[in-house]
Scaffold this motif. Sequence first.
Motif, short mmCIF file in Angstrom:
data_model
loop_
_atom_site.label_atom_id
_atom_site.label_comp_id
_atom_site.label_asym_id
_atom_site.label_seq_id
_atom_site.Cartn_x
_atom_site.Cartn_y
_atom_site.Cartn_z
N MET A 23 7.58 -21.72 -7.80
CA MET A 23 7.46 -22.97 -8.56
C MET A 23 6.16 -22.96 -9.37
SD MET A 23 8.71 -26.07 -9.00
CE MET A 23 8.20 -27.66 -9.44
N TYR A 24 5.08 -22.54 -8.74
CA TYR A 24 3.78 -22.51 -9.40
C TYR A 24 3.81 -21.56 -10.59
CZ TYR A 24 -1.16 -21.55 -10.22
OH TYR A 24 -2.38 -21.39 -10.80
N GLN A 25 4.46 -20.42 -10.44
CA GLN A 25 4.51 -19.43 -11.52
C GLN A 25 5.35 -19.95 -12.70
OE1 GLN A 25 5.91 -15.90 -9.64
NE2 GLN A 25 3.87 -15.29 -8.92
N ALA A 26 6.39 -20.67 -12.40
CA ALA A 26 7.23 -21.22 -13.47
C ALA A 26 6.46 -22.27 -14.28
CB ALA A 26 8.49 -21.84 -12.88
N VAL A 27 5.73 -23.13 -13.60
CA VAL A 27 4.92 -24.14 -14.28
C VAL A 27 3.84 -23.48 -15.11
CG1 VAL A 27 3.34 -26.06 -13.93
CG2 VAL A 27 5.43 -25.93 -12.58
N ALA A 66 3.85 -20.44 -16.38
CA ALA A 66 4.46 -19.76 -17.53
C ALA A 66 4.83 -20.77 -18.61
CB ALA A 66 5.70 -18.99 -17.08
N ARG A 67 5.36 -21.90 -18.21
CA ARG A 67 5.71 -22.95 -19.19
C ARG A 67 4.48 -23.49 -19.89
NH1 ARG A 67 9.03 -24.79 -22.78
NH2 ARG A 67 9.24 -27.02 -22.79
N LEU A 68 3.41 -23.70 -19.13
CA LEU A 68 2.16 -24.20 -19.72
C LEU A 68 1.58 -23.17 -20.68
CD1 LEU A 68 0.13 -26.47 -19.78
CD2 LEU A 68 -1.03 -25.42 -17.84
N ARG A 69 1.63 -21.90 -20.30
CA ARG A 69 1.12 -20.85 -21.17
C ARG A 69 1.92 -20.80 -22.47
NH1 ARG A 69 1.57 -16.01 -18.19
NH2 ARG A 69 -0.30 -16.65 -17.08
N ALA A 70 3.23 -20.96 -22.39
CA ALA A 70 4.08 -20.95 -23.58
C ALA A 70 3.74 -22.13 -24.50
CB ALA A 70 5.55 -21.00 -23.19
N LEU A 71 3.51 -23.29 -23.91
CA LEU A 71 3.15 -24.46 -24.72
C LEU A 71 1.81 -24.27 -25.41
CD1 LEU A 71 4.28 -27.38 -22.39
CD2 LEU A 71 5.28 -26.72 -24.58
N VAL A 72 0.83 -23.70 -24.71
CA VAL A 72 -0.49 -23.47 -25.30
C VAL A 72 -0.40 -22.45 -26.42
CG1 VAL A 72 -2.78 -22.52 -24.82
CG2 VAL A 72 -1.77 -24.17 -23.25
N CYS A 73 0.36 -21.39 -26.21
CA CYS A 73 0.52 -20.37 -27.26
C CYS A 73 1.19 -20.96 -28.49
CB CYS A 73 1.33 -19.19 -26.73
SG CYS A 73 0.41 -18.18 -25.56
#
Length: 69
Positions: free
Chosen positions: A1-5, A7-14
């Motif tokens: 769960m932590y890794q999915a969140v 990864a999603r946050l990293r995608a939004l920042v990028c």
Amino acid sequence: MYQAVRARLRALVCRARAVRRDAGMVTSEYAMGIVAAVAFAVVLYKVVTSGPVGTALRNIVQRALDGRM
């Protein structure tokens, strides 16, 4: 769960960084915008100062000033 969140946050920042890089106009785009605005202003000035349009505007202002309150 932590890794999915994460990864999603990293995608939004990028994605946000990518949008920010292309957010503004370069000097040539500003120059073209200014040239287009000046050309439009010249055309509008010529139309407004032409005979028929000038007469129509004068009549509109005259009727507005002669109106009763």
